[in-house]
Design a protein around this motif. Structure first.
Motif, PDB file in Angstrom:
ATOM      1  N   ALA A 174      81.676 -21.031  22.304  1.00 52.80           N
ATOM      2  CA  ALA A 174      80.470 -20.230  22.473  1.00 52.80           C
ATOM      3  C   ALA A 174      80.255 -19.261  21.320  1.00 52.80           C
ATOM      4  O   ALA A 174      79.130 -18.808  21.085  1.00 52.80           O
ATOM      5  N   ASP A 175      81.310 -18.930  20.583  1.00 51.35           N
ATOM      6  CA  ASP A 175      81.201 -17.999  19.460  1.00 51.35           C
ATOM      7  C   ASP A 175      81.080 -18.709  18.114  1.00 51.35           C
ATOM      8  O   ASP A 175      80.952 -18.055  17.074  1.00 51.35           O
ATOM      9  N   ASP A 176      81.132 -20.034  18.106  1.00 48.69           N
ATOM     10  CA  ASP A 176      81.223 -20.771  16.848  1.00 48.69           C
ATOM     11  C   ASP A 176      80.020 -20.565  15.937  1.00 48.69           C
ATOM     12  O   ASP A 176      80.172 -20.378  14.725  1.00 48.69           O
ATOM     13  N   TRP A 177      78.819 -20.649  16.485  1.00 47.80           N
ATOM     14  CA  TRP A 177      77.634 -20.579  15.628  1.00 47.80           C
ATOM     15  C   TRP A 177      77.561 -19.240  14.902  1.00 47.80           C
ATOM     16  O   TRP A 177      77.365 -19.188  13.679  1.00 47.80           O
ATOM     17  N   THR A 205      79.967 -17.183  14.269  1.00 46.98           N
ATOM     18  CA  THR A 205      81.133 -16.921  13.422  1.00 46.98           C
ATOM     19  C   THR A 205      81.176 -17.815  12.191  1.00 46.98           C
ATOM     20  O   THR A 205      81.533 -17.354  11.093  1.00 46.98           O
ATOM     21  N   TYR A 206      80.801 -19.082  12.339  1.00 47.64           N
ATOM     22  CA  TYR A 206      81.044 -20.050  11.271  1.00 47.64           C
ATOM     23  C   TYR A 206      79.785 -20.584  10.595  1.00 47.64           C
ATOM     24  O   TYR A 206      79.892 -21.316   9.605  1.00 47.64           O
ATOM     25  N   ARG A 207      78.614 -20.218  11.085  1.00 42.52           N
ATOM     26  CA  ARG A 207      77.387 -20.733  10.470  1.00 42.52           C
ATOM     27  C   ARG A 207      77.323 -20.390   8.980  1.00 42.52           C
ATOM     28  O   ARG A 207      77.088 -21.262   8.131  1.00 42.52           O
ATOM     29  N   ALA A 208      77.547 -19.134   8.643  1.00 41.74           N
ATOM     30  CA  ALA A 208      77.403 -18.721   7.241  1.00 41.74           C
ATOM     31  C   ALA A 208      78.453 -19.354   6.325  1.00 41.74           C
ATOM     32  O   ALA A 208      78.102 -19.946   5.294  1.00 41.74           O
ATOM     33  N   PRO A 209      79.765 -19.265   6.648  1.00 44.28           N
ATOM     34  CA  PRO A 209      80.736 -19.873   5.734  1.00 44.28           C
ATOM     35  C   PRO A 209      80.628 -21.392   5.659  1.00 44.28           C
ATOM     36  O   PRO A 209      80.836 -21.978   4.596  1.00 44.28           O
ATOM     37  N   TRP A 210      80.280 -22.040   6.757  1.00 43.26           N
ATOM     38  CA  TRP A 210      80.169 -23.499   6.714  1.00 43.26           C
ATOM     39  C   TRP A 210      78.892 -23.926   5.988  1.00 43.26           C
ATOM     40  O   TRP A 210      78.864 -24.975   5.334  1.00 43.26           O
ATOM     41  N   THR A 211      77.840 -23.132   6.083  1.00 42.95           N
ATOM     42  CA  THR A 211      76.644 -23.386   5.279  1.00 42.95           C
ATOM     43  C   THR A 211      76.978 -23.328   3.799  1.00 42.95           C
ATOM     44  O   THR A 211      76.531 -24.167   3.009  1.00 42.95           O
ATOM     45  N   ALA A 212      77.787 -22.358   3.427  1.00 47.35           N
ATOM     46  CA  ALA A 212      78.198 -22.241   2.022  1.00 47.35           C
ATOM     47  C   ALA A 212      78.975 -23.472   1.568  1.00 47.35           C
ATOM     48  O   ALA A 212      78.812 -23.941   0.429  1.00 47.35           O
ATOM     49  N   ALA A 238      72.124 -29.566   9.619  1.00 46.34           N
ATOM     50  CA  ALA A 238      73.260 -30.485   9.720  1.00 46.34           C
ATOM     51  C   ALA A 238      74.359 -29.913  10.604  1.00 46.34           C
ATOM     52  O   ALA A 238      74.997 -30.640  11.378  1.00 46.34           O
ATOM     53  N   LEU A 239      74.579 -28.612  10.508  1.00 48.50           N
ATOM     54  CA  LEU A 239      75.656 -27.985  11.269  1.00 48.50           C
ATOM     55  C   LEU A 239      75.363 -27.937  12.753  1.00 48.50           C
ATOM     56  O   LEU A 239      76.294 -27.789  13.563  1.00 48.50           O
ATOM     57  N   ARG A 240      74.108 -28.051  13.144  1.00 48.77           N
ATOM     58  CA  ARG A 240      73.776 -28.038  14.568  1.00 48.77           C
ATOM     59  C   ARG A 240      74.466 -29.176  15.326  1.00 48.77           C
ATOM     60  O   ARG A 240      74.663 -29.088  16.534  1.00 48.77           O
TER      61      ARG A 240
END
Length: 304
Positions: free
Chosen positions: A212-215, A217-224, A240-242
């Motif tokens: 539930a906290d993934d988006w 927490t990790y949206r910005a670093p994984w987008t990078a 894509a990350l969705r």
């Protein structure tokens, strides 16, 4: 924790005829090298989200006895709902008690009501040219997983036990009791995420976290990461990350199963991940699925 018995390798979720759903979690890569029995202090858990809020509404927990002198081990399975499903301890209604575990070539299958369970040493269904990936995508044509084993946990359940909505979310977690506390050691659903997206220093936090906290927490670093590896714009990277954030495998049981709608044992997830991280420039590793799968429960092939 340098203990292969606690290492989650794969999660699968697919439907079979008769209105039933199969859930699989595999651990202990290159088994039995990293451990000849399941960890007796661990809680192996499959979590089910039935309402789309990225939190467990149903959880199946698998715990194992201390191995006997002859190596034999037994399995207990609990089904939890509500608050008990959101905790990490094994809790709820016991479905199986002291079911046998198989470390030989023949799987042991236990039936209770409409449930089937099997756990033990099985052939690893994961297929990939891992050497080619490491060598900057210079393909070797060799399937790393062709001769490997895992410890498999396979549960087959009636669809009704997973809620009325055909859409469910599935993820696995491995936790271990140590020094009076239960520590989450590994968790996930989608294959090959941590290897590509998580820096070493955040892996423990990721494994201890909640989907539930993934988006957030990790949206910005994984987008990078995607902007670097695949040339994505920020908007396209987030799109894509969705698919993989939160790290929950969605399965719409009213539709054909093919990753990322669930995951069968023959879905080419390695190629899907390569295409994702490369922005489509690397569409495949040219490795096909294994041919040793069983046509019936527990589906995982005879161990090598």
């Amino acid at each position: 924790m340098d203990d292969a018995r606690l290492d989650l390798t794969d999660v699968f979720a697919f439907t079979v005829p008769g209105g039933r759903t199969v859930l699989v979690m595999n651990v202990n890569p290159i088994a039995p090298t990293g451990g000849r029995a399941f960890h007796p202090d661990a809680v192996y858990r499959l979590n089910i989200d039935t309402d789309g809020d990225h939190r467990a509404d149903i959880a199946y927990s698998f715990t194992f006895s201390d191995p006997a002198d002859d190596g034999e081990q037994t399995l207990t399975v609990h089904r939890a709902t509500g608050a008990e499903a959101r905790a990490h301890e094994a809790a709820g209604t016991p479905l199986f008690t002291d079911a046998p575990v198989s470390f030989g070539p023949r799987p042991l299958v236990t039936e209770a009501g409409q449930y089937l369970v099997s756990a033990g040493l099985r052939s690893d269904p994961f297929f990939a040219d891992l050497d080619g990936i490491v060598k900057d995508f210079q393909w070797t044509g060799v399937d790393w997983g062709a001769d490997k084993n895992v410890f498999g946990i396979v549960l087959e359940v009636p669809d009704a036990e997973l809620g009325a909505d055909p859409v469910i979310g599935v993820w696995a977690r491995v936790s271990v009791h140590q020094q009076g506390a239960l520590t989450s050691v590994d968790r996930g659903a989608h294959p090959s995420l941590t290897a590509y997206f998580n820096a070493e220093e955040v892996k423990d936090a990721y494994n201890a976290g909640e989907p539930a906290d993934d988006w957030d927490t990790y949206r910005a670093p994984w987008t990078a990461v995607l902007r670097h590896t695949g040339g994505y714009s920020e908007e396209l990277a987030e799109e894509a990350l969705r698919t993989v954030l939160p790290d929950i495998l969605r399965l719409d049981r009213s539709k054909p199963v093919a990753y990322p709608n669930g995951r069968t044992l023959t879905d080419d997830v390695t190629s899907a991940r390569l295409a994702m991280i490369s922005g489509g420039k690397i569409p495949t590793d040219h490795i096909g699925p294994h041919t040793d799968l069983l046509p019936e429960f527990p589906y995982l092939g005879t161990p090598h």
